[in-house]
Design a protein around this motif. Structure first.
Motif, PDB file in Angstrom:
ATOM      1  N   UNK A  68      46.074  34.374  43.161  1.00  0.00           N
ATOM      2  CA  UNK A  68      46.774  34.768  44.389  1.00  0.00           C
ATOM      3  C   UNK A  68      48.195  34.212  44.405  1.00  0.00           C
ATOM      4  N   UNK A 115      44.539  47.193  37.136  1.00  0.00           N
ATOM      5  CA  UNK A 115      43.330  46.945  36.352  1.00  0.00           C
ATOM      6  C   UNK A 115      42.940  48.135  35.480  1.00  0.00           C
ATOM      7  N   UNK A 129      39.930  40.475  41.620  1.00  0.00           N
ATOM      8  CA  UNK A 129      40.666  41.688  42.007  1.00  0.00           C
ATOM      9  C   UNK A 129      41.442  41.452  43.310  1.00  0.00           C
ATOM     10  N   UNK A 130      40.751  40.908  44.299  1.00  0.00           N
ATOM     11  CA  UNK A 130      41.402  40.694  45.598  1.00  0.00           C
ATOM     12  C   UNK A 130      42.460  39.597  45.508  1.00  0.00           C
ATOM     13  N   UNK A 131      42.154  38.546  44.754  1.00  0.00           N
ATOM     14  CA  UNK A 131      43.130  37.458  44.627  1.00  0.00           C
ATOM     15  C   UNK A 131      44.365  37.913  43.873  1.00  0.00           C
ATOM     16  N   UNK A 132      44.166  38.832  42.921  1.00  0.00           N
ATOM     17  CA  UNK A 132      45.325  39.316  42.170  1.00  0.00           C
ATOM     18  C   UNK A 132      46.221  40.175  43.059  1.00  0.00           C
ATOM     19  N   UNK A 133      45.740  40.463  44.276  1.00  0.00           N
ATOM     20  CA  UNK A 133      46.580  41.174  45.255  1.00  0.00           C
ATOM     21  C   UNK A 133      47.177  40.201  46.267  1.00  0.00           C
ATOM     22  N   UNK A 134      46.953  38.909  46.039  1.00  0.00           N
ATOM     23  CA  UNK A 134      47.630  37.902  46.868  1.00  0.00           C
ATOM     24  C   UNK A 134      46.757  37.247  47.914  1.00  0.00           C
ATOM     25  N   UNK A 135      45.482  37.646  48.002  1.00  0.00           N
ATOM     26  CA  UNK A 135      44.619  37.004  48.997  1.00  0.00           C
ATOM     27  C   UNK A 135      44.077  35.690  48.437  1.00  0.00           C
ATOM     28  N   UNK A 136      43.959  34.703  49.301  1.00  0.00           N
ATOM     29  CA  UNK A 136      43.340  33.455  48.865  1.00  0.00           C
ATOM     30  C   UNK A 136      41.865  33.722  48.602  1.00  0.00           C
ATOM     31  N   UNK A 137      41.209  32.793  47.928  1.00  0.00           N
ATOM     32  CA  UNK A 137      39.804  33.007  47.611  1.00  0.00           C
ATOM     33  C   UNK A 137      38.982  33.165  48.892  1.00  0.00           C
ATOM     34  N   UNK A 178      40.100  34.248  51.869  1.00  0.00           N
ATOM     35  CA  UNK A 178      40.398  35.553  52.465  1.00  0.00           C
ATOM     36  C   UNK A 178      39.653  36.658  51.730  1.00  0.00           C
ATOM     37  N   UNK A 196      50.241  36.390  42.205  1.00  0.00           N
ATOM     38  CA  UNK A 196      50.526  37.639  42.897  1.00  0.00           C
ATOM     39  C   UNK A 196      51.676  37.450  43.885  1.00  0.00           C
TER      40      UNK A 196
END
Lengths: 471, 269
Positions: B80, B91, A423-431, A433, B83
């Motif tokens: 990422x 989702x 979820x967080x990575x799909x928002x552009x954060x690295x693993x 982060x 994205x």
């Protein structure tokens, strides 16, 4: 999830924040612990006879007590103890220079966002601290109010009666093997007295006091918060603690008199070869409040259970702790609350994070004596596992002798979920982060209680720790 | 609209990482800049799998075919990286992140898009966040609530649209955004999507839905029907209406015939 090698490349996991200096101490005891060493320490400190006697008695107790077999693995500790120096008197002058501090350590400081002047102090090379002016104006305020904030040695020298009245009354030498050891060889630490009714807005920071003394390996702190007083004491900081030694055993005694309110905050980040075995306890009198806020990072093994003995009616004790166990580390921490009077209340909130092969153990005691009617206690311990190899255990001991009491216990274990990361990575954060954000969220309920600068440092530290947590 | 699609999917096959059987069995799809497409299909048809595969979900494995985005093969990219390249997945089941406020979460996501050393302007961020929340009829206090923690179904979906608004992707994949919404929430959410598309007509939208009702509020340029891991019918908005009337049964029959035919051919060969 595989553990990446980069953490080793960065040198953050292995002997993290660790460096060795060629110091030439003014005085150094022989290796190992024996009567000669104890006598030397006492003589070096020019102590009164009663203190020497107390140290020698403690040594006897230490020798008589077996090594604990519960908690973390102490099987290699004897070898360590045979090798260490139990007393090194600090040098008169700092001889290290800033240029000698390894670039990697400086970089860690940079990344933690610590101002250079403070970096120097932390690295043990600073003789001048820019906030010395701040310290002096605070010191004047404390002096005016009758607050004593001294080294433990000066406390004994300058306030012998007060010292003797309370020393060893909260944690007697015989309490456990390591409190006995500390009572035999203690050196360094703080002596604090807050007079009746005095309220301090600015926290007492050990940091100010020890900047030229360096924290001892066997630190001993004695704090007395007199009736109706209110104060906050902060020990350590999130910046790494450097020690060339591999053993630390402190004793912290706190007496909170009726109606007083005292908070003790400590965040410590030890080098990863360290055995850190600390006894912290407070006696909490009528309608008084004691709060422990305890953060444990680093070390090879930490065993530490801040305690509140609720002696007086209406006393309140609160223990909040964060433990972070990285690769190969074991944080065996928690808290103890002992209800010995009616209408006493307590809460324990414990949060642990285990990464890589790290292991965190919650070990807590809630005891309610008969007659402590209406005692209320709530224990909440939450563990977060970062990798499949991470481990956590929970040992909540509950002993209730009084039926008219209300005790709650809640424990959760969660693993950083693949869905959360995605979820967080799909928002552009690295693993990394993403991982750091999840961990920060996890400790947020406790981190928000820290003074801002500590919370900020803790968050940055968590980010650093999360580097290399993922593959 | 340009001649090259911004998203081009060719003969894509994919499976759950630990399993053997493909869920996507050869998907072909072209999305051109600014288009709104809808993929409809019954449960288990593979439409949500397609969305997750496009966003790089590690639980799925691509077993064949290609996905190009803005002309580049993205099959090796981490979620990422996708994205940051401009793909956004709303989702179906947004994930709870306890202790992390929406504001903090969005700040971190936006900061992650900046070059090393660049800092997000917090005042601009705050202004935009408040404006976007107002657009989505969200109370300002929402920004301080932990992400999806204790949210109602509608709040979770609104939060997804808020992220879409803040992150400004070039391709928005809306995975069952309408599921679990009452009619009011559905209107707010679809108004939000329409508004964002008006503001940025270049934004391409792929709506994945089981039901036709979302398409009453968002008008698609194209509608595809997905069945058993393939797109079996593509057409204009009228396809959705066909489905509304005939359900998926007609397609199932047609597909069964097609499969029988293909198998017969394979046997002959």
């Amino acid at each position: 999830m595989p553990v990446n090698d980069t953490i080793q490349d960065l040198g953050l996991d292995e002997y993290k924040y660790h460096f060795i200096t060629e110091d030439e101490p003014v005085f150094r005891s022989g290796r190992g612990l024996n009567e000669k060493v104890v006598r030397e320490i006492s003589a070096q400190k020019d102590e009164p006879e009663w203190m020497l006697a107390s140290r020698l008695k403690a040594l006897e107790i230490y020798n008589a007590k077996p090594m604990p077999t519960w908690g973390g693995d102490l099987s290699k500790l004897e070898e360590v103890l045979d090798q260490i120096y139990f007393y090194v008197r600090p040098q008169e002058k700092m001889e290290r220079s800033w240029d000698d501090v390894p670039p990697s350590i400086k970089e860690t400081f940079e990344r933690l966002g610590i101002p250079e002047a403070e970096q120097k102090v932390l690295a043990g090379v600073g003789a001048q601290y820019e906030s010395e002016m701040v310290y002096h104006s605070l010191k004047k305020e404390w002096d005016d109010k009758g607050v004593i904030f001294d080294s433990i040695e000066d406390g004994l020298k300058n306030h012998p009666e007060l010292f003797r009245e309370y020393f060893g009354t909260v944690i007697p030498a015989a309490d456990n093997k390591f409190s006995a050891m500390n009572a035999a060889v203690w050196s360094g630490g703080s002596f604090v007295y807050i007079p009746k009714g005095v309220e301090l807005d600015t926290p007492l920071q050990a940091y100010f006091r020890v900047n030229q003394e360096q924290m001892g390996q066997f630190e001993r702190t004695l704090i007395i918060a007199d009736e109706g007083s209110r104060a906050h004491y902060i020990e350590g900081c999130t910046a790494p603690m450097y020690s060339t030694e591999s053993f630390h055993s402190g004793v912290i005694e706190i007496v909170v008199k009726p109606g007083a309110h005292f908070r003790y905050t400590t965040i410590q980040n030890w080098s990863t070869n360290m055995y850190n075995l600390v006894t912290q306890r407070s006696l909490v009198h009528e309608n008084a409040t004691m709060e422990w806020l305890d953060g444990n990072l680093g070390s090879k093994l930490t065993m530490k259970y801040p305690s509140c003995v609720l002696l007086g009616e209406g006393a309140h004790g609160s223990i909040m702790s964060i433990a972070y166990a990285g690769d190969g580390q074991h944080q065996d921490t928690g808290g103890k609350v002992i209800h010995a009077a009616p209408n006493t209340t307590s809460s324990i909130i414990s949060k642990s994070i285990s990464k890589g092969t790290g292991r965190s153990t919650y070990r807590g005691l809630c005891k309610v004596y008969e007659g402590a009617v209406n005692a209320k206690s709530n224990v909440e311990c939450d563990a977060l596992l970062i990798n499949d190899t991470s481990r956590t255990d929970t040992y909540p001991y509950i002993e209730i002798e009084e039926n008219r009491s209300n005790i709650g216990h809640e424990a959760t274990v969660s693993k950083v979920g693949d869905e959360q990361l995605f979820y967080l990575m799909s928002r552009g954060m690295s693993e990394e982060e993403a991982m750091a954000l999840i961990v920060r969220g996890f400790i947020e309920p406790i981190a928000k209680l820290l003074p801002l600068e500590y919370a900020v440092e803790l968050n940055r530290l968590i980010e650093l720790e999360m580097e290399g947590s993922v593959g | 609209m340009s001649d090259t699609p911004i998203l081009s999917i060719r003969d894509l096959t994919a499976k759950v990482a630990d399993e053997d059987v493909d869920i996507l069995k050869g998907v072909d799809l072209d999305l051109f800049k600014g288009e709104i497409h809808a993929i409809m299909g019954p449960n288990g048809s593979g439409k949500s799998t397609l969305a997750k595969v496009l966003a790089g979900h590690p639980g799925y494995e691509v077993t064949g075919g290609t996905v190009t985005f803005h002309g580049d093969d993205i099959s090796e990219l981490e979620p990422d990286e996708r994205s940051q390249a401009g793909i956004f997945l709303a989702f179906q089941y947004p994930v709870e992140i306890p202790g992390v406020s929406i504001a903090n979460f969005l700040r971190t996501a936006l900061q992650a898009r900046l070059e090393e050393g660049e800092e997000l302007d917090l005042f601009d961020f705050q202004d935009e966040l408040m404006a976007r929340m107002e657009m989505l009829e969200m109370d300002p206090s929402f920004a301080e609530r932990p992400v999806n923690d204790g949210f109602s179904g509608g709040e979770k979906k609104r939060n997804e649209i808020l992220q879409l608004a803040m992150l400004r992707p070039s391709l928005a994949l809306m995975d069952e955004t309408d599921s679990g919404l009452d009619i009011d929430a559905l209107q707010v959410v679809s108004r939000g999507i329409n508004r964002l598309h008006e503001e940025n007509p270049d934004m391409t939208v792929l709506i994945i839905t089981h039901y036709q009702r979302l398409l009453n509020f968002i008008k698609p340029d194209k509608v595809h029907v997905m069945l058993n891991g393939r797109i079996v019918r593509s057409g204009g908005a009228d396809v959705a209406l066909e489905l509304e009337e005939g359900g998926y049964e007609d397609y199932r029959t047609a597909e069964a015939e097609a499969i029988a035919e293909a198998e017969a051919e394979a046997q002959e060969a």
